[in-house]
Design a protein around this motif. Sequence first.
Motif, PDB file in Angstrom:
ATOM      1  N   MET A 134       0.799  -1.190   0.000  1.00  0.00           N
ATOM      2  CA  MET A 134       0.000   0.000   0.000  1.00  0.00           C
ATOM      3  C   MET A 134       0.852   1.270   0.000  1.00  0.00           C
ATOM      4  O   MET A 134       0.378   2.323  -0.395  1.00  0.00           O
ATOM      5  N   SER A 135       2.087   1.153   0.452  1.00  0.00           N
ATOM      6  CA  SER A 135       2.959   2.326   0.401  1.00  0.00           C
ATOM      7  C   SER A 135       3.170   2.762  -1.040  1.00  0.00           C
ATOM      8  O   SER A 135       3.373   3.936  -1.330  1.00  0.00           O
ATOM      9  N   GLU A 136       3.072   1.813  -1.949  1.00  0.00           N
ATOM     10  CA  GLU A 136       3.175   2.107  -3.378  1.00  0.00           C
ATOM     11  C   GLU A 136       2.102   3.123  -3.794  1.00  0.00           C
ATOM     12  O   GLU A 136       2.351   4.014  -4.602  1.00  0.00           O
ATOM     13  N   GLN A 137       0.916   2.989  -3.224  1.00  0.00           N
ATOM     14  CA  GLN A 137      -0.176   3.915  -3.540  1.00  0.00           C
ATOM     15  C   GLN A 137       0.154   5.335  -3.084  1.00  0.00           C
ATOM     16  O   GLN A 137      -0.168   6.305  -3.761  1.00  0.00           O
ATOM     17  N   ILE A 138       0.792   5.453  -1.924  1.00  0.00           N
ATOM     18  CA  ILE A 138       1.154   6.770  -1.405  1.00  0.00           C
ATOM     19  C   ILE A 138       2.182   7.430  -2.309  1.00  0.00           C
ATOM     20  O   ILE A 138       2.043   8.588  -2.686  1.00  0.00           O
ATOM     21  N   TYR A 139       3.222   6.685  -2.688  1.00  0.00           N
ATOM     22  CA  TYR A 139       4.259   7.239  -3.567  1.00  0.00           C
ATOM     23  C   TYR A 139       3.685   7.600  -4.931  1.00  0.00           C
ATOM     24  O   TYR A 139       4.079   8.572  -5.544  1.00  0.00           O
ATOM     25  N   LYS A 140       2.741   6.785  -5.414  1.00  0.00           N
ATOM     26  CA  LYS A 140       2.132   7.034  -6.715  1.00  0.00           C
ATOM     27  C   LYS A 140       1.421   8.389  -6.714  1.00  0.00           C
ATOM     28  O   LYS A 140       1.407   9.098  -7.706  1.00  0.00           O
ATOM     29  N   ARG A 141       0.852   8.749  -5.587  1.00  0.00           N
ATOM     30  CA  ARG A 141       0.095  10.000  -5.502  1.00  0.00           C
ATOM     31  C   ARG A 141       0.991  11.214  -5.296  1.00  0.00           C
ATOM     32  O   ARG A 141       0.519  12.331  -5.284  1.00  0.00           O
ATOM     33  N   ASP A 142       2.292  10.984  -5.120  1.00  0.00           N
ATOM     34  CA  ASP A 142       3.226  12.095  -4.951  1.00  0.00           C
ATOM     35  C   ASP A 142       3.480  12.844  -6.251  1.00  0.00           C
ATOM     36  O   ASP A 142       3.949  13.966  -6.236  1.00  0.00           O
ATOM     37  N   SER A 143       3.200  12.237  -7.373  1.00  0.00           N
ATOM     38  CA  SER A 143       3.460  12.906  -8.646  1.00  0.00           C
ATOM     39  C   SER A 143       2.169  13.021  -9.455  1.00  0.00           C
ATOM     40  O   SER A 143       1.269  12.191  -9.343  1.00  0.00           O
ATOM     41  N   ILE A 144       2.095  14.039 -10.262  1.00  0.00           N
ATOM     42  CA  ILE A 144       0.935  14.240 -11.140  1.00  0.00           C
ATOM     43  C   ILE A 144       0.824  13.078 -12.120  1.00  0.00           C
ATOM     44  O   ILE A 144      -0.264  12.577 -12.383  1.00  0.00           O
ATOM     45  N   PHE A 145       1.983  12.626 -12.644  1.00  0.00           N
ATOM     46  CA  PHE A 145       1.977  11.510 -13.588  1.00  0.00           C
ATOM     47  C   PHE A 145       1.401  10.260 -12.931  1.00  0.00           C
ATOM     48  O   PHE A 145       0.574   9.563 -13.515  1.00  0.00           O
ATOM     49  N   GLY A 146       1.832   9.966 -11.691  1.00  0.00           N
ATOM     50  CA  GLY A 146       1.333   8.794 -10.972  1.00  0.00           C
ATOM     51  C   GLY A 146      -0.160   8.863 -10.745  1.00  0.00           C
ATOM     52  O   GLY A 146      -0.882   7.873 -10.902  1.00  0.00           O
ATOM     53  N   GLN A 147      -0.638  10.044 -10.374  1.00  0.00           N
ATOM     54  CA  GLN A 147      -2.070  10.233 -10.155  1.00  0.00           C
ATOM     55  C   GLN A 147      -2.845  10.031 -11.458  1.00  0.00           C
ATOM     56  O   GLN A 147      -3.898   9.386 -11.477  1.00  0.00           O
ATOM     57  N   ALA A 148      -2.318  10.597 -12.532  1.00  0.00           N
ATOM     58  CA  ALA A 148      -2.983  10.471 -13.835  1.00  0.00           C
ATOM     59  C   ALA A 148      -3.034   9.007 -14.269  1.00  0.00           C
ATOM     60  O   ALA A 148      -4.063   8.550 -14.791  1.00  0.00           O
ATOM     61  N   MET A 149      -1.957   8.272 -14.064  1.00  0.00           N
ATOM     62  CA  MET A 149      -1.933   6.849 -14.427  1.00  0.00           C
ATOM     63  C   MET A 149      -2.964   6.071 -13.614  1.00  0.00           C
ATOM     64  O   MET A 149      -3.696   5.240 -14.160  1.00  0.00           O
ATOM     65  N   GLU A 150      -3.003   6.333 -12.324  1.00  0.00           N
ATOM     66  CA  GLU A 150      -3.954   5.628 -11.457  1.00  0.00           C
ATOM     67  C   GLU A 150      -5.393   5.905 -11.887  1.00  0.00           C
ATOM     68  O   GLU A 150      -6.204   4.991 -12.004  1.00  0.00           O
ATOM     69  N   ILE A 151      -5.695   7.157 -12.147  1.00  0.00           N
ATOM     70  CA  ILE A 151      -7.049   7.521 -12.571  1.00  0.00           C
ATOM     71  C   ILE A 151      -7.359   6.906 -13.936  1.00  0.00           C
ATOM     72  O   ILE A 151      -8.433   6.327 -14.138  1.00  0.00           O
ATOM     73  N   GLY A 152      -6.427   7.012 -14.878  1.00  0.00           N
ATOM     74  CA  GLY A 152      -6.647   6.478 -16.216  1.00  0.00           C
ATOM     75  C   GLY A 152      -6.852   4.978 -16.232  1.00  0.00           C
ATOM     76  O   GLY A 152      -7.773   4.466 -16.883  1.00  0.00           O
ATOM     77  N   ILE A 153      -6.018   4.257 -15.506  1.00  0.00           N
ATOM     78  CA  ILE A 153      -6.136   2.792 -15.458  1.00  0.00           C
ATOM     79  C   ILE A 153      -7.451   2.381 -14.809  1.00  0.00           C
ATOM     80  O   ILE A 153      -8.131   1.456 -15.267  1.00  0.00           O
ATOM     81  N   THR A 154      -7.831   3.082 -13.753  1.00  0.00           N
ATOM     82  CA  THR A 154      -9.091   2.776 -13.069  1.00  0.00           C
ATOM     83  C   THR A 154     -10.279   3.009 -13.998  1.00  0.00           C
ATOM     84  O   THR A 154     -11.185   2.172 -14.084  1.00  0.00           O
TER      85      THR A 154
END
Length: 75
Positions: free
Chosen positions: A1-21
Motif C-alpha cells: 500500500m505504500s506504493e499507492q502513497i508514492y504514486k500519488r506524490d506525482s501528477i503523472f502517478g495520479q494520472a496513471m492511477e485515474i486512467g487505469i481505473t
Amino acid sequence: MSEQIYKRDSIFGQAMEIGITEMAGFSWRDIDYMLEKMQSITPDQFQAVAKQYLVGGYDNCSARSTSSPIKYQEG
C-alpha cells in the motif's frame, strides 16, 4: 500500500492511477474505497480464491490462452 502513497506524490502517478481505473470500467472516485476493500482481504480469503482459480490444472480455468511464435521477415 505504500506504493499507492508514492504514486500519488506525482501528477503523472495520479494520472496513471485515474486512467487505469477508468479504463477498467470503474470510477476514479472509487479508488480509495477499492483500496480499503483490498486491505480488508484476509490471507485465508486470498488463498481460497487462489485455490479456486489457480490450482487444479486447466479444468478450473475460465479462460485459456495459447501463443505461437511468428517468423520475422526483414522488409
